[in-house]
Design a protein around this motif. Structure first.
Motif, PDB file in Angstrom:
ATOM      1  N   UNK A 184       5.532   4.228  -9.033  1.00 26.55           N
ATOM      2  CA  UNK A 184       5.431   5.679  -8.925  1.00 26.55           C
ATOM      3  C   UNK A 184       6.823   6.310  -8.921  1.00 26.55           C
ATOM      4  N   UNK A 185       6.854   7.593  -9.265  1.00 26.52           N
ATOM      5  CA  UNK A 185       8.097   8.370  -9.240  1.00 26.52           C
ATOM      6  C   UNK A 185       7.859   9.664  -8.475  1.00 26.52           C
ATOM      7  N   UNK A 186       8.745   9.958  -7.530  1.00 28.69           N
ATOM      8  CA  UNK A 186       8.774  11.259  -6.886  1.00 28.69           C
ATOM      9  C   UNK A 186       9.963  12.022  -7.457  1.00 28.69           C
ATOM     10  N   UNK A 187       9.723  13.231  -7.971  1.00 27.83           N
ATOM     11  CA  UNK A 187      10.768  13.970  -8.678  1.00 27.83           C
ATOM     12  C   UNK A 187      10.808  15.430  -8.228  1.00 27.83           C
ATOM     13  N   UNK A 188      12.005  15.891  -7.885  1.00 28.04           N
ATOM     14  CA  UNK A 188      12.260  17.312  -7.649  1.00 28.04           C
ATOM     15  C   UNK A 188      13.437  17.706  -8.539  1.00 28.04           C
ATOM     16  N   UNK A 189      13.261  18.771  -9.332  1.00 32.66           N
ATOM     17  CA  UNK A 189      14.321  19.237 -10.236  1.00 32.66           C
ATOM     18  C   UNK A 189      14.293  20.759 -10.234  1.00 32.66           C
ATOM     19  N   UNK A 220      12.186   6.245  -7.198  1.00 30.26           N
ATOM     20  CA  UNK A 220      11.280   5.320  -7.894  1.00 30.26           C
ATOM     21  C   UNK A 220      10.800   4.263  -6.912  1.00 30.26           C
ATOM     22  N   UNK A 221       9.490   4.133  -6.814  1.00 30.33           N
ATOM     23  CA  UNK A 221       8.887   3.072  -6.009  1.00 30.33           C
ATOM     24  C   UNK A 221       8.597   1.892  -6.917  1.00 30.33           C
TER      25      UNK A 221
END
Length: 635
Positions: free
Chosen positions: A548-553, A632-633
């Motif tokens: 999984x991906x955690x994304x803040x932009x 990134x997990x």
């Protein structure tokens, strides 16, 4: 009272040729300063303790008499000579012209050797040609004076106290860590020509550009903080002059109409405190930093209005071009090929030597030679080599031998004309209007787009999991625009300086600071229609995958500007809007081995369209917020 011709004759006849040349050089300089700037008070005052006065005038018979005959008088403080306002400038011009005539006589044999017999006959028949040569020789005197001014300038970098102050300022330990890491990475790729000092230089260059020094177009208003514009010059204060700022710009506020002073300091110690300026200030301070870390460095004076630094690489046995304003190293064709400059002369000066290095910076030697009209080429070669030999004569024999070998290698390098096959960028520092006026946008001037504004050496970066990240099964990277650095939290809070230090690919992106609004962000280069920037992660060669991906932009758009995100996990790509990433969002990447994340910037209106798409905008004082955060997990 003696006439001007009598006192000039005394100066010629009662001194050795060397003393006469030294004395006449400074007297002509004093005279020209007054004649060219008759209303400038600073040129009417000479400090008797000035080293040039002490060494060149006091030791020459008739030299001080020349000053008195010009009209200079001893000031009440006993430490200065002054030329009172209202005095006729005719004696100044008469002394100057007499000295130039005597110089012409001394150089006549040399001139005849360089002029073909037919042309020499024409000189006697054609007075205008003789006048042209007289003007040329005056130009040569001025040229020689500028070289000697540069040689005095670089001695400031050798002050042990100032070097220690620079070392206290430079984060040497973190730069060494970065250099060691990059060296090991290069060695792993089979690139072993560079040594640790080369990589330390690159780390210093990047730190200086992105963290330490700031470019100044105009300063924010001292009263209200608003935007300003150029408003001529103002008189330098005694403190300005103390730090070498004989020129002070006035920047007038568009709101409250108050002038903000911008002293153009040339003292590198002062620049360690102010940390701002244009190319002169950047090169002065950066060259000092190089010397403080033990690099052999030269200050490069360009006759087309730019300055930069050269640093000697022991591993490559040659000098490397370094432009701190652009964070570019070893790209000597940058100015001719990238910026589109019509080079003429580039002279290198250091504490040990002086050298004409113009040929390093050109792939068009014949074209360049046709523009060199300020002095005769044989005169320039002889003058520079004479100064060079005199400079090294005081050095130990081993050092002299080393410099002779370097000289031979350098001259051999100049003979070999470089191939102009690199796609080098136009100038990135300074406002678009300023760069357009100078003609330094390079190819962008005709295409309407601004080339990549940063050194491409940093492109191609790929995140691969470190041992700690493999163990924790997490890769966590943040970026802060205010500090212009990445924080790799999953790898022991590792810091990487510069927005492009972790970028895989980018086109038309640069780091923008708005001093008036106190905001920073990444934006499209001025004049460009679109831009892209990509970060890449690769787990190939490990037994891990991206789950999984955690994304803040966080981004900001104005008018009809548009930012979209292209996410490619292995062969599966999809688009994401910028609005959905203002807060952290989770994506299931289904066990991918690779990931690329690309921001695409388009749109906007009018001349400022490039500014209507902004990545990671935040306050310049906000050091704790990370508008770009990707985790990134792994599994």
């Amino acid at each position: 009272m003696e006439s001007s011709s009598d006192i000039v004759s005394t100066l010629v006849n009662e001194n050795s040729k060397e003393n006469f040349l030294s004395a006449s050089d400074i007297l002509i300089k004093f005279a020209n300063n007054i004649l060219n700037n008759p209303d400038e008070p600073k040129y009417r005052k000479i400090r008797i303790g000035n080293p040039a006065v002490q060494s060149k005038l006091l030791n020459s018979v008739g030299a001080m008499e020349c000053l008195f005959l010009m009209g200079f008088e001893e000031a009440e403080d006993g430490e200065h000579l002054t030329l009172p306002n209202g005095k006729s400038l005719h004696p100044v011009r008469s002394i100057r012209d007499g000295l130039m005539q005597e110089l012409a006589k001394l150089q006549t044999p040399q001139r005849h050797e360089q002029i073909q017999p037919g042309v020499r006959h024409n000189l006697s028949q054609n007075p205008s040609e003789g006048q042209r040569l007289s003007q040329l020789m005056a130009s040569e005197i001025e040229f020689s004076g500028r070289i000697r001014d540069g040689m005095r300038r670089v001695l400031q970098y050798e002050n042990p106290t100032i070097q220690e102050k620079a070392r206290q300022t430079i984060p040497l330990e973190s730069l060494q860590v970065e250099a060691d890491k990059n060296l090991k990475s290069a060695q792993a790729k089979g690139e072993s020509k560079q040594d640790i000092r080369d990589f330390l230089l690159l780390a210093l260059l990047k730190w200086f550009k992105y963290t330490f020094f700031k470019w100044v177009d105009t300063l924010p208003c001292n009263r209200c903080g608003g935007a300003t514009q150029h408003n001529g010059s103002v008189q330098p204060s005694s403190d300005d002059l103390r730090w070498g700022a004989s020129r002070v710009e006035a920047h007038i506020c568009r709101i409250c109409q108050v002038n903000t002073r911008f002293p153009r300091y040339t003292n590198p110690e002062k620049l360690l405190d102010t940390r701002k300026g244009r190319c002169g200030e950047w090169a002065d301070c950066f060259t000092l930093c190089c010397r403080a870390l033990g690099f052999e460095a030269r200050f490069i004076m360009d006759w087309t209005d730019h300055v930069w630094t050269e640093v000697y690489s022991n591993s490559r046995s040659r000098w490397l071009h370094c432009d701190p304003c652009e964070n570019i190293c070893d790209k000597p064709l940058l100015y001719e090929s990238g910026w589109g400059k019509k080079l003429t002369y580039a002279i290198a000066v250091s504490k040990d030597e002086v050298q004409d290095v113009t040929w390093r910076y050109s792939a068009k030697h014949q074209e360049l030679l046709s523009r060199r009209r300020l002095c005769r080429e044989p005169w320039l070669r002889q003058t520079i080599h004479s100064i060079w030999k005199k400079q090294i004569s005081t050095l130990p024999q081993q050092r002299q031998k080393e410099l002779w070998i370097r000289l031979l290698c350098e001259l051999t390098e100049f003979i070999c004309i470089k191939t102009d096959d690199e796609n080098l960028p136009g100038r990135s520092t300074g406002s678009l209007a300023w760069r357009q006026a100078r003609g330094e946008l390079g190819n962008s001037a005709s295409t309407g787009t601004t080339p990549n504004s940063n050194n491409s050496n940093n492109n191609g970066f790929v995140f691969t999991p470190s041992a700690r990240e493999r163990e924790s099964e997490i890769i966590h990277v943040r970026y802060n625009s205010a500090d212009n650095k990445y924080l790799r939290k999953s790898s022991g809070d590792e810091e990487l300086l510069g927005w492009d230090s972790c970028v895989y690919e980018q086109k038309n992106i640069f780091w923008k600071e708005e001093p008036d609004w106190k905001m920073v962000y990444l934006a499209r280069c001025e004049g460009s229609n679109s831009a892209e920037i990509t970060w890449k992660f690769d787990l190939t060669g490990t037994d891990l995958r991206i789950g999984k991906m955690e994304l803040k932009a966080q981004t900001s758009v104005f008018e009809n500007g548009n930012i979209s995100w292209r996410i490619c996990a292995s062969d599966n790509c999809f688009m994401q809007s910028d609005a959905s990433l203002q807060d952290s969002m989770t994506f299931d990447l289904k066990g991918s081995k690779t990931l690329t994340l690309t921001a695409v910037l388009r749109g906007g209106k009018g001349a400022n369209a490039w500014q209507h798409t902004q990545l990671f905008r935040q306050s310049s004082g906000d050091k704790d917020c990370y508008p770009f955060d990707i985790k990134l997990m792994l599994n």
